[in-house]
Design an enzyme around this catalytic site. Sequence first.
Site, PDB file in Angstrom:
ATOM      1  N   GLU A 734       0.741  -1.031   0.071  1.00 14.01           N
ATOM      2  CA  GLU A 734      -0.215  -0.137  -0.001  1.00 14.01           C
ATOM      3  C   GLU A 734       0.955   1.396  -0.116  1.00 14.01           C
ATOM      4  OE1 GLU A 734      -3.218  -0.989   2.657  1.00 14.01           O
ATOM      5  OE2 GLU A 734      -3.792   0.975   2.807  1.00 14.01           O
ATOM      6  N   ARG A 737       0.909   3.075  -3.198  1.00 14.63           N
ATOM      7  CA  ARG A 737      -0.369   4.189  -3.292  1.00 14.63           C
ATOM      8  C   ARG A 737      -0.168   5.154  -2.376  1.00 14.63           C
ATOM      9  NH1 ARG A 737      -4.933   0.817  -2.111  1.00 14.63           N
ATOM     10  NH2 ARG A 737      -3.511  -0.811  -1.755  1.00 14.63           N
ATOM     11  N   ARG A 758      -9.289  -1.044   2.068  1.00 13.63           N
ATOM     12  CA  ARG A 758      -9.006  -2.014   1.194  1.00 13.63           C
ATOM     13  C   ARG A 758     -10.236  -2.836   0.550  1.00 13.63           C
ATOM     14  NH1 ARG A 758      -4.330  -4.766   4.765  1.00 13.63           N
ATOM     15  NH2 ARG A 758      -2.872  -3.125   4.335  1.00 13.63           N
ATOM     16  N   HIS A 861      -6.186 -11.867   2.259  1.00 12.09           N
ATOM     17  CA  HIS A 861      -5.268 -11.065   2.816  1.00 12.09           C
ATOM     18  C   HIS A 861      -5.131 -11.113   4.515  1.00 12.09           C
ATOM     19  CE1 HIS A 861      -1.742  -8.590   3.204  1.00 12.09           C
ATOM     20  NE2 HIS A 861      -2.549  -7.396   3.866  1.00 12.09           N
ATOM     21  N   HIS A 862      -6.261 -11.114   5.045  1.00  9.62           N
ATOM     22  CA  HIS A 862      -6.154 -10.975   6.402  1.00  9.62           C
ATOM     23  C   HIS A 862      -7.587 -11.414   6.913  1.00  9.62           C
ATOM     24  CE1 HIS A 862      -4.451  -9.220   9.980  1.00  9.62           C
ATOM     25  NE2 HIS A 862      -5.609  -9.058  10.541  1.00  9.62           N
TER      26      HIS A 862
HETATM   27  C1  FAD Z   1       2.212  -9.787   2.363  1.00 11.79           C
HETATM   28  C2  FAD Z   1       1.608  -9.075   3.828  1.00 11.79           C
HETATM   29  C3  FAD Z   1       1.752  -7.750   3.892  1.00 11.79           C
HETATM   30  C4  FAD Z   1       1.470  -7.220   5.127  1.00 11.79           C
HETATM   31  N1  FAD Z   1       1.709  -6.150   5.389  1.00 11.79           N
HETATM   32  C5  FAD Z   1       1.372  -5.414   6.520  1.00 11.79           C
HETATM   33  C6  FAD Z   1       1.630  -4.260   6.864  1.00 11.79           C
HETATM   34  O1  FAD Z   1       2.605  -3.465   6.324  1.00 11.79           O
HETATM   35  N2  FAD Z   1       1.382  -3.564   8.212  1.00 11.79           N
HETATM   36  C7  FAD Z   1       0.427  -4.393   8.986  1.00 11.79           C
HETATM   37  O2  FAD Z   1       0.092  -3.880  10.037  1.00 11.79           O
HETATM   38  N3  FAD Z   1      -0.080  -5.709   8.518  1.00 11.79           N
HETATM   39  C8  FAD Z   1       0.441  -6.251   7.377  1.00 11.79           C
HETATM   40  N4  FAD Z   1       0.091  -7.437   7.332  1.00 11.79           N
HETATM   41  C9  FAD Z   1      -0.402  -8.477   8.192  1.00 11.79           C
HETATM   42  C10 FAD Z   1       0.457  -8.617   9.258  1.00 11.79           C
HETATM   43  O3  FAD Z   1       1.665  -8.980   8.980  1.00 11.79           O
HETATM   44  C11 FAD Z   1       0.013  -9.740  10.200  1.00 11.79           C
HETATM   45  O4  FAD Z   1      -1.305  -9.825  10.614  1.00 11.79           O
HETATM   46  C12 FAD Z   1       0.922 -10.156  11.174  1.00 11.79           C
HETATM   47  O5  FAD Z   1       2.050  -9.973  10.965  1.00 11.79           O
HETATM   48  C13 FAD Z   1       0.431 -11.275  12.102  1.00 11.79           C
HETATM   49  O6  FAD Z   1       1.477 -11.573  12.944  1.00 11.79           O
HETATM   50  P1  FAD Z   1       1.167 -12.963  14.116  1.00 11.79           P
HETATM   51  O7  FAD Z   1       2.621 -12.664  14.840  1.00 11.79           O
HETATM   52  O8  FAD Z   1      -0.053 -12.596  14.642  1.00 11.79           O
HETATM   53  O9  FAD Z   1       1.373 -13.798  13.087  1.00 11.79           O
HETATM   54  P2  FAD Z   1       2.334 -14.793  12.174  1.00 11.79           P
HETATM   55  O10 FAD Z   1       3.331 -13.753  11.962  1.00 11.79           O
HETATM   56  O11 FAD Z   1       1.639 -15.015  11.129  1.00 11.79           O
HETATM   57  O12 FAD Z   1       3.030 -15.612  13.018  1.00 11.79           O
HETATM   58  C14 FAD Z   1       2.285 -16.876  13.343  1.00 11.79           C
HETATM   59  C15 FAD Z   1       3.413 -17.999  13.371  1.00 11.79           C
HETATM   60  O13 FAD Z   1       2.734 -19.266  14.235  1.00 11.79           O
HETATM   61  C16 FAD Z   1       3.063 -20.380  13.590  1.00 11.79           C
HETATM   62  N5  FAD Z   1       2.250 -21.343  13.720  1.00 11.79           N
HETATM   63  C17 FAD Z   1       0.689 -21.345  13.434  1.00 11.79           C
HETATM   64  N6  FAD Z   1       0.275 -22.614  14.232  1.00 11.79           N
HETATM   65  C18 FAD Z   1       1.291 -23.307  14.708  1.00 11.79           C
HETATM   66  C19 FAD Z   1       1.193 -24.183  15.637  1.00 11.79           C
HETATM   67  N7  FAD Z   1       0.259 -25.076  15.861  1.00 11.79           N
HETATM   68  N8  FAD Z   1       2.190 -24.665  16.492  1.00 11.79           N
HETATM   69  C20 FAD Z   1       3.300 -23.708  16.184  1.00 11.79           C
HETATM   70  N9  FAD Z   1       3.465 -22.523  15.184  1.00 11.79           N
HETATM   71  C21 FAD Z   1       2.243 -22.270  14.714  1.00 11.79           C
HETATM   72  C22 FAD Z   1       3.091 -19.788  12.098  1.00 11.79           C
HETATM   73  O14 FAD Z   1       3.946 -20.823  11.414  1.00 11.79           O
HETATM   74  C23 FAD Z   1       3.506 -18.475  12.170  1.00 11.79           C
HETATM   75  O15 FAD Z   1       4.958 -18.726  11.945  1.00 11.79           O
HETATM   76  C24 FAD Z   1       0.548  -8.169   6.103  1.00 11.79           C
HETATM   77  C25 FAD Z   1       0.275  -9.526   5.769  1.00 11.79           C
HETATM   78  C26 FAD Z   1       0.781 -10.263   4.452  1.00 11.79           C
HETATM   79  C27 FAD Z   1       0.720 -11.518   4.299  1.00 11.79           C
END
Ligand code: FAD
Length: 928
Positions: A734, A737, A758, A861-862
């Site tokens: 984003e 943009r 979005r 995406h989310h």
């Molecule tokens: C391409 C992309 C770009 C994005 N850009 C942005 C941005 O610029 N700004 C923003 O705010 N958000 C952004 N987001 C959203 C954001 O990245 C995610 O919502 C956020 O990183 C999620 O973080 P988390 O720690 O909750 O999960 P994650 O970072 O997904 O980590 C969760 C981890 O848990 C592990 N896991 C799952 N189940 C198990 C299990 N049973 N046992 C052991 N491990 C397990 C997974 O393998 C993973 O490594 C983006 C998302 C994507 C896909």
Amino acid sequence: MDLNNVLNTALCFPKGQTVRNRLLMAPMTTCSGFHDGSVPQDLVEYYGKRAQGLGAVIVECCFIEPLGPAFPGALGIDSDKKIPGLARIATAIKQQGALAILQIYHGGRMVEPELIGGKTPVAPSAVAAAREGATIPRELSSQEIDVLITKFGDAVNRAIKAGFDGVEIHGANTYLIQQFFSPHSNRRQDQWGGDREKRSRFPLAVLDIAHQMADRAEANDFIIGYRFSPEEMEKPGIAFEDSLYLLEKLAQRGLDYVHFSVGHWSRSSIIDLADQTPLITRYRQAISATSSLAKVPVIGVGGIVNRSDVEQALAAGYDLLAVGKACIVYPDWWQRLHSGETLTLEMKSTQREALSIPEPLWYFSLVDAMIRDVQNVGKKFKAGVYHEKVEAEALKLIIDVQLDTDRITDIRLQPDSSLDVDFTQTFEQLRSRMLVANSPYVDAIAGATTQSEALKKAVSRALSTSTKHWAEDSGVDPASLEHYDVIVIGSGGAGLAAAINAHDLGAKVVVVERMPTIGGNTLKASVGMNAAQTRYQRDKGIQDTKACFYEETLKGGRFKNNPDLLQQFVERAPDAIDWLAKQEIVLSDITITGGMSIDRTHRPADRSAVGGFLISGLVKNLTKRHIDVLLDTKADNIEFHQGKVSGVRVVDEYGESRILHTKAVIVATGGFSANTKMVEHYRPELTGFVTTNHKGATGSGITLLQNLGAATVDMAEIQIHPTVEQKSAYLISESIRGGGAILVSQAGVRFCNEMETRDKVSAQIIGLAEKSAWIIFDEQVRSQNKAAEEYLAKGFVVQGDSVDDLATQLGMDPSVLTQTLETFNQGVRQQQDPLFGRTTALRHPLDKGPFYAIKIAPGVHHTMGGIAISTQAQVLDTHNHPLAGIWAAGEVVGGIHGANRIGGNAVADIIIFGLLAGEQAANWVKTV
Ligand SMILES: Cc1cc2nc3c(=O)[nH]c(=O)nc-3n(C[C@H](O)[C@H](O)[C@H](O)COP(=O)(O)OP(=O)(O)OC[C@H]3O[C@@H](n4cnc5c(N)ncnc54)[C@H](O)[C@@H]3O)c2cc1C
Ligand SMILES: Cc1cc2nc3c(=O)[nH]c(=O)nc-3n(C[C@H](O)[C@H](O)[C@H](O)COP(=O)(O)O)c2cc1C
């Protein structure tokens, strides 16, 4: 040679200067220069202190002209204004009786455009370095080459005026001088390129002008040394024989020393792995006694810390030794060596000021990795060599991991003729990172992520095997080693923030991660992290309020957000930004995302993607604290009986399951966008959509918690992102943009307010006949956004010199696209958008060619929905009661974002609630 003699034996350089002993400080950039490359006072102290006892100090590389700096904070010798500051360093060194030598360089194609005001770096040829995302440099004209040589001459003249005893010409580390000699970077066909003789001309010209300057200043014994990288991995690249050829030519014109640039003094070829002969041995064997090179002293470097290192390296054939990291850790290294101390490369986190280490150097990754807090070191290994398989795609090999009882002492590759050179280079770099950090959890090598992860995993396996052996030998039950206070499931941003915070509050923590790599979706996050009323906004004069952030998030979430969670979120956001800064994860640059009216999306100062930066910083903090991460380990049950947590059942990569014992669990497993069945179950109309998410985003944490009776909220709220490159499912950030880009249909016309939320932008794209669109931007947007370079490198971008050219390539009517841009640009000038009412990111007219386009369409995406939590991140059951001892944070949780997540709010969410969960869990375990 007897060490005591060496410590006190002088050496006379060919031109007549005498160095009082054989030990020198290696050139090491400190990244501490002022913005223009001038010298701050703390650097004078840094060098003065370290000169004690040494024969000479080779001061870090200084750039010779404004296009030359290769790092932020690089020192310059590019103008006479720099002379007084450099003179203070020379004086401080000489006052200690050591010689002061200054390294001079130009970064050439290794320079990042941000360091030179967005300009394109220069190099012998327009060939980018062989690393992911490298900028394509501009080829120097022959007139510019002549000018550059005179600038090297000016630099030598300034070094003389500043009182230095000599200069070291930096012909190594892939900088400009090496680039001229290398057949990879020099493809010229004029007098400066072609065969080896012609490619030698630039280094020789630099040496000639250095001599001329010394002669002109009547500095007859002014030392002129040359540092070289013996080989290059690139194909074509420099072979060791080529280096010997060049060195002999240089020696014939007069050289005071040659200086090997290698990671370890005993290094053998990085190209011919079967030949384990140290390069210094080959050097001594290759040069004949009658050659000019035979009379030139040789400096060795790399891994010189203790007396035995000095003895072995001198015995191997070096005349002088340069000492790098040991001189950073021990300002009085020479004295300590003299008194026979055994030294290790470790510092405590409280020691920076006492050691006079300038702050930017302290945070430099190689230095940062030496910081250890002794109370945290508690590893127990059975000493020995462990053989581990490394398998990644076509790569299959064996490494030997050598362990002492509490640390990794070496990692070696078993010779294998099928190894390719690129991998060997990756191995060398990663080995060095792992040894310095003494941990497998280090940053992967850019461009070789899969191989890096496989290597890290193999080292981590060796560590756990040896810990098991230690336990068996010591009569300790291995299972007893797996008792923790807090188990964090998931190693994304939420999990790592939770783990670090819980650890800092006294808990014994482990992180389990089902994937072979750390980072989850967080690694993919691109734009940044939202927060209002932060210190960085204040610094930039941005007026913002938490109330406005709350309102806009609520509106973006279509008023479906849980108000209490949202309140926590906006309240804690600035503290989360500060907490990250304390962990050296500084998000000081600010941009904007769709649905926000104010610049409040915080990102790294160099505007790089936030996710990699965040995970890399968090992992460093994890390593520093010795918090373990069990990779390829899936949590498949939380042992929760009669209201009490007792452990987590995990399954490792071999399918073996075991129980890790704990009192508290934090579930940070991320969302479920990559679970097609689950997505289709909640939103059938999304069948067939690609997803931007990583493979591990399967919602397994939701299932784990539902099995214990946890409640879920908003499960059908699934966000599609409007700008996804469809062939690769890669998200186009984003921030493109936000940086000023527009969206056009295949007809070449805009069709929406690109800065809308979005869901709305996605709906508009799906409404187009072709169900896809083009994101269009210009050179200004590209130059302000590192992600754009990545998209170019990945081949997503269509590029046109003019708007007409671009339109033709996209199959659009050029006059239509031209009209679209003209209308938009007029709106930008008047800061309004009569067509679609866009009010933000009207940054500048899109009128600076080249012009760029990427074809995009929406993708899943989310997942906004997930587990229900309290404002203290406790997991709630279907009666709204907390499940004792269980917390959840990050995308696994529902309610914060309502019906639509705003860009930049997820990264904020994971850090804010990750920290909260870590704090709550750590405090709770003290009470049970
Ligand atoms: C391409 C992309 C770009 C994005 N850009 C942005 C941005 O610029 N700004 C923003 O705010 N958000 C952004 N987001 C959203 C954001 O990245 C995610 O919502 C956020 O990183 C999620 O973080 P988390 O720690 O909750 O999960 P994650 O970072 O997904 O980590 C969760 C981890 O848990 C592990 N896991 C799952 N189940 C198990 C299990 N049973 N046992 C052991 N491990 C397990 C997974 O393998 C993973 O490594 C983006 C998302 C994507 C896909
Ligand atoms: C923080 C740091 C900065 C460095 N900067 C330079 C530099 O400016 N010029 C250079 O030729 N080598 C540079 N090097 C490489 C060192 O000169 C040396 O070759 C390397 O650290 C290996 O020696 P050691 O094991 O004694 O540290 C740097 C190394 C470090 C750790």
